[in-house]
Design a protein around this motif. Structure first.
Motif, PDB file in Angstrom:
ATOM      1  N   ARG A  98      22.760  34.224  60.589  1.00 47.54           N
ATOM      2  CA  ARG A  98      21.941  35.419  60.814  1.00 47.54           C
ATOM      3  C   ARG A  98      21.115  35.275  62.083  1.00 47.54           C
ATOM      4  NH1 ARG A  98      20.738  39.218  56.574  1.00 47.54           N
ATOM      5  NH2 ARG A  98      20.547  41.178  57.704  1.00 47.54           N
ATOM      6  N   GLY A  99      20.684  36.392  62.646  1.00 51.07           N
ATOM      7  CA  GLY A  99      19.757  36.410  63.777  1.00 51.07           C
ATOM      8  C   GLY A  99      18.336  36.581  63.274  1.00 51.07           C
ATOM      9  N   ILE A 100      17.391  35.852  63.861  1.00 57.52           N
ATOM     10  CA  ILE A 100      15.988  35.976  63.446  1.00 57.52           C
ATOM     11  C   ILE A 100      15.487  37.398  63.656  1.00 57.52           C
ATOM     12  CG2 ILE A 100      13.625  35.226  64.005  1.00 57.52           C
ATOM     13  CD1 ILE A 100      14.761  32.470  64.629  1.00 57.52           C
ATOM     14  N   ASP A 101      15.970  38.055  64.715  1.00 58.71           N
ATOM     15  CA  ASP A 101      15.479  39.409  65.000  1.00 58.71           C
ATOM     16  C   ASP A 101      15.985  40.452  64.003  1.00 58.71           C
ATOM     17  OD1 ASP A 101      18.097  39.327  65.880  1.00 58.71           O
ATOM     18  OD2 ASP A 101      17.710  40.360  67.776  1.00 58.71           O
ATOM     19  N   ASP A 102      16.820  40.038  63.048  1.00 55.84           N
ATOM     20  CA  ASP A 102      17.238  40.952  61.969  1.00 55.84           C
ATOM     21  C   ASP A 102      16.140  41.124  60.918  1.00 55.84           C
ATOM     22  OD1 ASP A 102      19.736  41.303  63.076  1.00 55.84           O
ATOM     23  OD2 ASP A 102      20.684  39.720  61.909  1.00 55.84           O
ATOM     24  N   TYR A 103      15.117  40.256  60.956  1.00 57.54           N
ATOM     25  CA  TYR A 103      14.087  40.246  59.919  1.00 57.54           C
ATOM     26  C   TYR A 103      12.787  40.909  60.394  1.00 57.54           C
ATOM     27  CZ  TYR A 103      16.981  36.879  57.384  1.00 57.54           C
ATOM     28  OH  TYR A 103      18.014  36.267  56.706  1.00 57.54           O
ATOM     29  N   ASP A 105      10.070  40.575  58.412  1.00 58.23           N
ATOM     30  CA  ASP A 105       9.212  39.436  58.073  1.00 58.23           C
ATOM     31  C   ASP A 105      10.106  38.379  57.426  1.00 58.23           C
ATOM     32  OD1 ASP A 105       9.279  39.621  55.090  1.00 58.23           O
ATOM     33  OD2 ASP A 105       8.221  41.509  55.438  1.00 58.23           O
ATOM     34  N   PHE A 106       9.550  37.220  57.150  1.00 59.00           N
ATOM     35  CA  PHE A 106      10.370  36.100  56.671  1.00 59.00           C
ATOM     36  C   PHE A 106      10.182  35.825  55.181  1.00 59.00           C
ATOM     37  CE2 PHE A 106       9.355  34.721  61.213  1.00 59.00           C
ATOM     38  CZ  PHE A 106      10.479  35.364  61.722  1.00 59.00           C
ATOM     39  N   SER A 107       9.694  36.813  54.446  1.00 60.77           N
ATOM     40  CA  SER A 107       9.385  36.600  53.022  1.00 60.77           C
ATOM     41  C   SER A 107      10.626  36.250  52.197  1.00 60.77           C
ATOM     42  CB  SER A 107       8.699  37.836  52.428  1.00 60.77           C
ATOM     43  OG  SER A 107       9.510  38.981  52.598  1.00 60.77           O
ATOM     44  N   PHE A 129       9.099  31.627  63.240  1.00 59.19           N
ATOM     45  CA  PHE A 129      10.137  31.352  62.232  1.00 59.19           C
ATOM     46  C   PHE A 129      10.107  29.866  61.843  1.00 59.19           C
ATOM     47  CE2 PHE A 129      14.448  29.904  61.237  1.00 59.19           C
ATOM     48  CZ  PHE A 129      14.815  30.772  60.221  1.00 59.19           C
ATOM     49  N   ILE A 130      10.003  28.993  62.839  1.00 62.71           N
ATOM     50  CA  ILE A 130       9.983  27.541  62.589  1.00 62.71           C
ATOM     51  C   ILE A 130       8.820  27.178  61.672  1.00 62.71           C
ATOM     52  CG2 ILE A 130       9.653  25.268  63.639  1.00 62.71           C
ATOM     53  CD1 ILE A 130      11.118  26.394  66.146  1.00 62.71           C
TER      54      ILE A 130
END
Length: 332
Positions: A98-103, A105-107, A129-130
């Motif tokens: 997945r791409g981080i920019d798809d989120y 938030d990271f819940s 994200f890290i």
């Protein structure tokens, strides 16, 4: 299909006892454990990972995350990364990409969803994200970009040194009017490769010309456009360093479209050494960034952390290499 409940019925025990016996739990008596394991073998029982994950409190999923899949990640870069990771991750684990920019938030990124995460990091914007992953206590390996956190396993190549070597090679071939096609703004690779380009010019006392520094987007179309811009200058460059091979391919096509010959009219050099670089016309001189090797190492490290339940932080550098082909010639 045989289930844990079927085995439990035949063995006259609870399904929890069966689950623990099949997972070799020390809480089950050796005799009971042996009886259940033999029954499972006779019935050709195949573990249900959903049920197994409940007992073991594992997801059997490893996440492979990119800064972005749709913006700035070329198809060859993506393919090499997935190929490297997939060559190591065995059938015991599912691979989630997945791409981080798809989120927003990271819940949804929680410990019970991921046993471990490999991050192909391209930008400092990934830091949020890290830190989320670290707070969730999910083991993480960061590849491709250097991170300052000393508690993380970090695997990368020296982009600055590789790009400096590429530009110095052009200088050794008599070029002084050397342009650079940059990658996506904000990407660490863009910054590192520009620094290498500038360092080579400074080391050889060659003036830095702003009109020779043009924007790109790590794709062929932006390489085509950027080359058109450079060739339209009153004094066009004699050589172009492209911050990745996809842009270099676009640059080659832009030169041909204007009736120019590479390398006799203009030299072109790339970065990455994608698979198609050796099949362009002319074949592309480039810097080999071993993406597949870096990705494979990342996967090996995350599996080791999961198996040994110990995260030994380390920083590993994988060397770049200048690959000489036919897109650069000596300046007459």
């Amino acid at each position: 299909m045989v289930t844990i409940k079927d085995i439990a019925k035949l063995a006259n025990v609870s399904h929890t006892t069966v689950s623990r016996a099949l997972n070799d739990s020390p809480l089950i008596k050796p005799g009971t454990k042996k009886k259940i394991q033999e029954l499972a073998e006779q019935l050709n029982y195949t573990p249900n990972f959903n049920a197994k994950s409940l007992v073991m409190q594992k997801s059997y999923t490893i996440g492979l995350f990119f800064t972005s899949i749709s913006n700035g990640t070329s198809s060859s870069f993506f393919a090499d990364t997935v190929t490297g990771v997939n060559s190591v991750i065995n059938e015991d684990y599912n691979l989630f990409v997945r791409g981080i920019d798809d989120y927003h938030d990271f819940s949804s990124i929680r410990h019970h969803r991921f046993d471990g995460i490999i991050l192909m990091s391209q930008s400092e914007s990934d830091n949020a994200f890290i830190y989320h992953v670290l707070n969730q206590k999910i083991p993480i390996v960061v590849i491709n970009r250097e991170v300052s956190d000393q508690s993380i396993i970090n695997i990368l190549s020296n982009d600055r040194e590789g790009s400096c070597d590429a530009v110095k090679y052009l200088i050794q071939n008599g070029h002084k009017d050397i342009a650079i096609m940059e990658g996506i703004k904000g990407f660490k690779s863009t910054i590192e490769r520009r620094e290498g380009y500038l360092q080579a010019l400074i080391d050889h006392q060659i003036p830095i010309r702003n009109e020779y520094i043009v924007d790109g987007n790590y794709d062929m179309e932006s390489g085509f456009r950027a080359m058109g811009k450079l060739l339209s200058l009153k004094n066009p460059p004699t050589a172009v360093f492209c911050s990745n091979d996809d842009m270099a391919v676009g640059a080659l096509n832009a030169a041909f479209a204007r009736g120019l010959t590479v390398p006799s009219d203009i030299s072109v050099i790339g970065f990455d050494d994608i698979q198609s670089a050796q099949y362009t016309n002319p074949s592309l001189t480039t810097v080999k960034k071993p993406i597949e090797k870096i990705s494979r190492l990342g996967a090996e490290k995350i599996l080791k952390v999961l198996e040994e339940k110990e995260n030994k932080a380390e920083k590993i550098f994988v060397e770049t290499e200048l690959i000489l082909r036919n897109s650069v010639s000596a300046r007459k």
